[in-house]
Design a protein around this motif. Structure first.
Motif, PDB file in Angstrom:
ATOM      1  N   LYS A 293       1.178  -1.080  -0.055  1.00  0.00           N
ATOM      2  CA  LYS A 293       0.052  -0.397  -0.078  1.00  0.00           C
ATOM      3  C   LYS A 293       0.758   0.860  -0.369  1.00  0.00           C
ATOM      4  O   LYS A 293       1.911   1.216   0.918  1.00  0.00           O
ATOM      5  N   MET A 294       0.475   2.168  -0.799  1.00  0.00           N
ATOM      6  CA  MET A 294       1.417   3.180  -0.927  1.00  0.00           C
ATOM      7  C   MET A 294       0.578   4.670  -0.653  1.00  0.00           C
ATOM      8  O   MET A 294      -0.609   4.487  -1.727  1.00  0.00           O
ATOM      9  N   VAL A 295       1.107   5.858   0.533  1.00  0.00           N
ATOM     10  CA  VAL A 295      -0.032   6.877   0.287  1.00  0.00           C
ATOM     11  C   VAL A 295       0.170   8.073   0.646  1.00  0.00           C
ATOM     12  O   VAL A 295       1.428   7.506   1.778  1.00  0.00           O
ATOM     13  N   TYR A 296       0.520   8.727  -0.757  1.00  0.00           N
ATOM     14  CA  TYR A 296       1.208  10.057  -0.074  1.00  0.00           C
ATOM     15  C   TYR A 296       0.004  11.122   0.830  1.00  0.00           C
ATOM     16  O   TYR A 296      -0.718  11.176   1.037  1.00  0.00           O
ATOM     17  N   ASN A 297       0.696  11.120   2.025  1.00  0.00           N
ATOM     18  CA  ASN A 297       0.429  12.352   2.480  1.00  0.00           C
ATOM     19  C   ASN A 297       0.361  14.402   1.614  1.00  0.00           C
ATOM     20  O   ASN A 297       0.803  14.199   0.576  1.00  0.00           O
ATOM     21  N   ARG A 298      -0.253  15.008   2.425  1.00  0.00           N
ATOM     22  CA  ARG A 298      -0.566  15.746   1.816  1.00  0.00           C
ATOM     23  C   ARG A 298       1.048  17.328   1.268  1.00  0.00           C
ATOM     24  O   ARG A 298       0.670  17.245   0.125  1.00  0.00           O
ATOM     25  N   TYR A 299       1.931  16.315   1.981  1.00  0.00           N
ATOM     26  CA  TYR A 299       2.952  17.340   1.347  1.00  0.00           C
ATOM     27  C   TYR A 299       3.785  16.833   0.030  1.00  0.00           C
ATOM     28  O   TYR A 299       4.013  17.184  -0.451  1.00  0.00           O
ATOM     29  N   GLU A 300       3.902  15.550   0.255  1.00  0.00           N
ATOM     30  CA  GLU A 300       3.896  14.406  -0.803  1.00  0.00           C
ATOM     31  C   GLU A 300       3.248  14.532  -1.911  1.00  0.00           C
ATOM     32  O   GLU A 300       3.941  14.496  -2.841  1.00  0.00           O
ATOM     33  N   SER A 301       2.145  15.035  -1.708  1.00  0.00           N
ATOM     34  CA  SER A 301       1.504  14.922  -2.943  1.00  0.00           C
ATOM     35  C   SER A 301       1.736  16.301  -3.796  1.00  0.00           C
ATOM     36  O   SER A 301       1.361  16.422  -4.825  1.00  0.00           O
ATOM     37  N   PHE A 302       1.854  17.299  -3.315  1.00  0.00           N
ATOM     38  CA  PHE A 302       2.084  18.319  -4.144  1.00  0.00           C
ATOM     39  C   PHE A 302       3.527  18.228  -4.937  1.00  0.00           C
ATOM     40  O   PHE A 302       3.227  18.736  -5.952  1.00  0.00           O
ATOM     41  N   PHE A 303       4.550  17.212  -4.592  1.00  0.00           N
ATOM     42  CA  PHE A 303       5.511  16.909  -5.677  1.00  0.00           C
ATOM     43  C   PHE A 303       4.865  15.601  -6.448  1.00  0.00           C
ATOM     44  O   PHE A 303       5.748  15.668  -6.877  1.00  0.00           O
ATOM     45  N   GLY A 304       4.141  14.720  -6.046  1.00  0.00           N
ATOM     46  CA  GLY A 304       3.624  14.064  -6.771  1.00  0.00           C
ATOM     47  C   GLY A 304       2.788  14.609  -8.280  1.00  0.00           C
ATOM     48  O   GLY A 304       2.394  12.927  -8.445  1.00  0.00           O
ATOM     49  N   HIS A 305       2.281  15.450  -8.440  1.00  0.00           N
ATOM     50  CA  HIS A 305       1.003  15.687  -9.070  1.00  0.00           C
ATOM     51  C   HIS A 305       1.657  16.638  -9.993  1.00  0.00           C
ATOM     52  O   HIS A 305       2.233  17.520  -9.698  1.00  0.00           O
ATOM     53  N   VAL A 306       1.357  17.024 -10.999  1.00  0.00           N
ATOM     54  CA  VAL A 306       0.901  17.770 -12.527  1.00  0.00           C
ATOM     55  C   VAL A 306       0.488  18.554 -12.077  1.00  0.00           C
ATOM     56  O   VAL A 306      -0.587  18.947 -10.946  1.00  0.00           O
ATOM     57  N   HIS A 307       0.873  20.277 -12.194  1.00  0.00           N
ATOM     58  CA  HIS A 307      -0.017  20.831 -11.391  1.00  0.00           C
ATOM     59  C   HIS A 307      -0.509  21.849 -13.058  1.00  0.00           C
ATOM     60  O   HIS A 307      -0.354  21.605 -14.143  1.00  0.00           O
ATOM     61  N   ARG A 308      -1.003  22.933 -12.749  1.00  0.00           N
ATOM     62  CA  ARG A 308      -1.520  23.925 -13.932  1.00  0.00           C
ATOM     63  C   ARG A 308      -0.152  24.662 -14.622  1.00  0.00           C
ATOM     64  O   ARG A 308       0.251  25.205 -13.628  1.00  0.00           O
ATOM     65  N   HIS A 309      -0.021  24.953 -15.662  1.00  0.00           N
ATOM     66  CA  HIS A 309       1.277  25.163 -15.874  1.00  0.00           C
ATOM     67  C   HIS A 309       1.484  27.301 -15.991  1.00  0.00           C
ATOM     68  O   HIS A 309      -0.100  27.952 -16.272  1.00  0.00           O
ATOM     69  N   PRO A 310       1.801  27.963 -15.427  1.00  0.00           N
ATOM     70  CA  PRO A 310       2.315  29.070 -15.362  1.00  0.00           C
ATOM     71  C   PRO A 310       2.644  29.511 -16.721  1.00  0.00           C
ATOM     72  O   PRO A 310       3.157  29.360 -18.062  1.00  0.00           O
ATOM     73  N   ALA A 311       2.228  30.813 -16.947  1.00  0.00           N
ATOM     74  CA  ALA A 311       1.933  31.419 -18.162  1.00  0.00           C
ATOM     75  C   ALA A 311       2.331  32.981 -18.002  1.00  0.00           C
ATOM     76  O   ALA A 311       1.695  33.515 -17.876  1.00  0.00           O
TER      77      ALA A 311
END
Length: 793
Positions: A293-311
């Motif tokens: 089982k693998m679960v990201y905490n909130r801190y890791e989640s910020f690094f574990g997925h992509v975000h909206r492109h800054p433009a």
């Protein structure tokens, strides 16, 4: 039962549909609809469980004998890896395994569009938070302690963090060659002639910060080794089959030995389209022969997925003195971060809709997506069109000020219609009710200003701030957004459904099996509604989504309801034909005039039942599989950007009313009124929820949401303490008017709903702020000091 749902309209039908778009259904009070079929305000089967906390999300999964895994991530945005020492971590009591890139059994890389993302870093790291090693232990605490013992010797490099400088000569390449991910060029009309015809020209530079999807359920999954040497993965994701396509090669397994099942998803908004825990959990499960089982905490989640492109965007509009647009010229720069993810498609989508929901005969558009050492960016609700809509709508208000014209009148004068030719050369051949949406907002009464004693909760800043109503200005702003529904640019789009009809306890039961991802948008409910409508059966079961059924595509691009509805409708109609045929044979009559309702075959004219569905099915299990496809699209050509890239378009308009304390820079959105064309409101209650949610995310982008990245590529606010999202106290009243202009190509005439509100809500709020303050305010999110530090006249 009507035409096959994946057959295309001929030209006569399409011409008729064009004529009909001027007479829509306006759902002013959708609550009057009853029942459980298509168009009803049907309750979600998972609603009560989620409200009471009993719903099983992927992070709740548990199995006897499972171990817990965590990730060792880089603290640097750019560094070479000299060595990795796992000996101390592996020796810790309770640790089962510590893996590095040397332990990846198959392909070392994966990716949504380009296989450039490393399963585990090999010789260098390219962003803060990049995975370097994996640890599996008896419990999460031991796993985290062991992760801290993994010793990585880094040689830190100077990161590339400025998107503009990323393309400058001499800048270090984040990957092997150029930092350019994609350059999209669109050339339409005659720009030389356009510059002569334009009597008024305005330019503006606009910027959009990096926004996070901020879903409440972090990334998580449970991997189980299979007796045949394969693996099963229960995971929260937006696209099971794309995950499988990337996952199997990394595990060195054939796809038939990797089975994915959808686990409960606590929100996604694009952030769960890329892989996260997938390969890591499966690698460990295969190595250990145990559930992992693998679960990201909130801190890791910020690094574990992509975000909206800054433009960063530069817009130029040319118009005549009476306000008719002549041309648009734009340059868009999107920072894709360390890996490509969906950047090639996001920048294309941003470029497609630079001109907004307007008729613009000439266009010159250049869109760039680049690599940097910033966090990877990819899909987020609106998918590039959010950025270009903000630039377009902001510059439209600037043009209105230059023309001394009402901003709403300028929009109405140039509104797109059916038959409009887009900058890509494609004709809009479906409904385009831009004027109708804008007029609905114009005709809506304005909220009245508060008078006398004022509730602090209704003032800018709320009870936690010092204003008591001094220096408050009110502003009103409008914006309209347009976006494609479904995949574009020549990508084949399909969805598969298996529908079975059987009898249990003397009642007919329909079972629906698709791979559609239920991210909160309500696709599970809609599938059930379709079965009730098409088969007249009240007992419907929607089976868990997994890879045993054909691809349903991604829960993105506002496409899932369109595509999966088409698949379920097609399978149901094939079953209905079989039931009606059996009825006709038993009665010795033609099936014409028969229908299905309330678990029976009825005479359509009288409504009288003529046969029970349960008796017609008996002990059999009837099954049909249907694959739905939309009409083909084209990739735009690389030199001029011309091509029929889209299947359909969806529209939304907002009117924002804001109060601004100009001395403190505090803002309160008083009202955010919405008018949206939804084609057909499959479930009005769910549609309203999607519009409210999308508008709230747009409000967040306007006023508070931004991932802050410093010059070293480090994220400074990876928590919900420091990354601000709107709460119930920030979200204003949202009166919604739903328009139903049936789309001629879709099941039931429906259209995409979830993304358009994110396009127009942000610029409407910003245009209202500009109206109140007279300031340019070119960047979102806007900060209080950007208002308070300027002299507001």
């Amino acid at each position: 039962m009507g035409r096959s749902p994946n057959a295309f309209h001929n030209s006569n039908v399409r011409a008729q549909a064009r004529a009909e778009v001027t007479t829509p259904t306006l759902v002013r009070d959708a609550r009057t609809r009853e029942g459980q079929g298509v168009g009803a305000r049907a309750r979600r089967p998972d609603g009560a469980l989620k409200v009471t906390g009993e719903f099983a999300y992927s992070s709740d999964l548990w199995m006897e004998g499972m171990v817990w895994a965590t990730t060792v991530r880089s603290p640097h945005a750019a560094a070479r890896i000299r060595s990795i020492d796992v000996s101390k971590a592996a020796a810790l009591d309770g640790v089962h395994a510590v893996l590095t890139h040397e332990d990846v059994p198959g392909a070392k890389t994966y990716g949504m569009k380009v296989a450039d993302q490393l399963v585990l870093a090999i010789d260098q790291v390219r962003y803060q938070g990049e995975p370097v090693a994996l640890v599996a232990a008896d419990n999460p605490e031991t796993a985290r302690r062991a992760a801290e013992l993994v010793a990585v010797d880094y040689e830190v490099m100077e990161p590339v963090t400025d998107a503009e400088l990323a393309l400058a000569p001499g800048t270090r390449a984040v990957h092997d060659d150029s930092n350019l991910v994609r350059h999209v060029k669109i050339r339409h009309g005659d720009m030389e002639r356009a510059r002569i015809d334009a009597e008024v020209v305005v330019t503006g530079e606009y910027e959009v910060g990096m926004q996070d999807q901020a879903f409440l359920g972090p990334e998580s999954g449970l991997a189980l080794p299979s007796p045949d040497g394969g693996v099963e993965l229960y995971v929260s994701t937006q696209w099971l089959h794309k995950d499988l396509e990337q996952l199997a090669p990394c595990l060195a397994l054939p796809p038939d030995k990797v089975r994915l099942t959808m686990a409960g998803i606590g929100g996604a908004f694009g952030g769960k389209e890329d892989l996260s825990v997938h390969v890591h959990a499966c690698m460990l499960a295969l190595r250990l022969g145990k559930p992992v089982k693998m679960v990201y905490n909130r801190y890791e989640s910020f690094f574990g997925h992509v975000h909206r492109h800054p433009a960063k965007m530069r817009y130029e509009h040319g118009a005549t003195r009476d306000g008719k647009l002549v041309y648009v010229k734009a340059r868009l720069m999107l920072d894709g971060g360390a890996y490509a993810s969906t950047s090639p498609v996001v920048i294309a989508n941003a470029a497609y809709f630079v001109a907004g929901a307007y008729e613009v005969p000439h266009a010159q558009i250049d869109g760039f997506a680049v690599y940097s050492n910033n966090p990877p960016c990819g899909a987020m609700r609106g998918f590039g069109a959010v950025q270009s809509a903000y630039g377009c709508e902001s510059n439209m208000d600037k043009l209105a000020r230059e023309l001394d014209m009402d901003p709403l009148e300028l929009r109405l004068r140039n509104a797109m219609t059916t038959g409009t030719i887009l900058p890509t050369g494609q004709e809009v051949d479906g409904p385009a009710p831009v004027r109708e949406l804008l007029n609905a907002l114009r005709n809506r009464p304005m909220p009245k200003p508060e008078e006398g004693s004022r509730d602090l909760r209704l003032l800018p800043g709320g009870v936690g701030n010092t204003t008591h109503g001094e220096g408050i200005r009110r502003g009103v702003g409008y914006a309209v957004g347009v976006k494609a529904t479904g995949y574009s640019g020549g990508v084949d789009d399909i969805s598969t459904a298996r529908v079975t009809l059987s009898v249990a306890a003397d009642e007919p039961v329909v079972s629906i099996h698709t791979a559609a991802s239920e991210c909160g948008q309500g696709i599970t409910t809609v599938q059930s509604q379709i079965a009730t409508t098409e088969l007249g059966v009240t007992q419907v079961v929607v089976l868990p989504a997994d890879t045993r059924i054909g691809d349903a595509g991604s829960a993105s691009a506002s496409r899932m309801t369109w595509m999966s509805s088409g698949a379920v409708q097609g399978a149901c109609r094939q079953l209905a034909q079989e039931i009606l045929r059996r009825t006709a044979d038993s009665l010795g009559r033609n099936a014409t005039g028969l229908a299905l309702r309330d678990d029976a075959v009825i005479d359509a004219a009288s409504g009288a039942p003529v046969a029970a569905i349960a008796e017609l099915v008996g002990t059999e299990t009837l099954e049909r599989v249907f694959v739905y496809r939309h009409r083909k699209t084209e990739a735009i050509d690389p030199e001029r950007g011309q091509g029929n890239a889209h299947i359909a378009f969806s529209f939304c308009a907002h009117r924002a009313v804001v109060d601004v304390d100009v001395e403190l820079g505090l803002v309160r959105v008083v009202e955010l009124a919405v008018a949206q064309d939804v084609g057909r409101a499959m479930n009005p209650m769910a549609v309203e929820g999607q519009i409210e949610g999308g508008s709230a995310q747009g409000l967040g982008l306007a006023l508070m949401e931004e991932i802050l990245v410093d010059d070293l590529g480090r994220v400074r606010n990876p928590s919900f303490t420091d990354y601000l999202i709107p709460t119930i106290l920030d979200v204003p009243p949202m009166p919604i008017e739903l328009f139903e202009f049936p789309h001629p190509d879709s099941p039931y005439g429906l259209n995409g709903v979830g993304e358009p509100p994110t396009l127009s809500s942000t610029p409407a709020i910003m245009n209202a702020l500009r109206d109140a303050t007279g300031l340019d305010l070119p960047r979102v999110p806007v900060h209080p000091n950007e208002i308070a530090l300027h002299k507001v006249l």
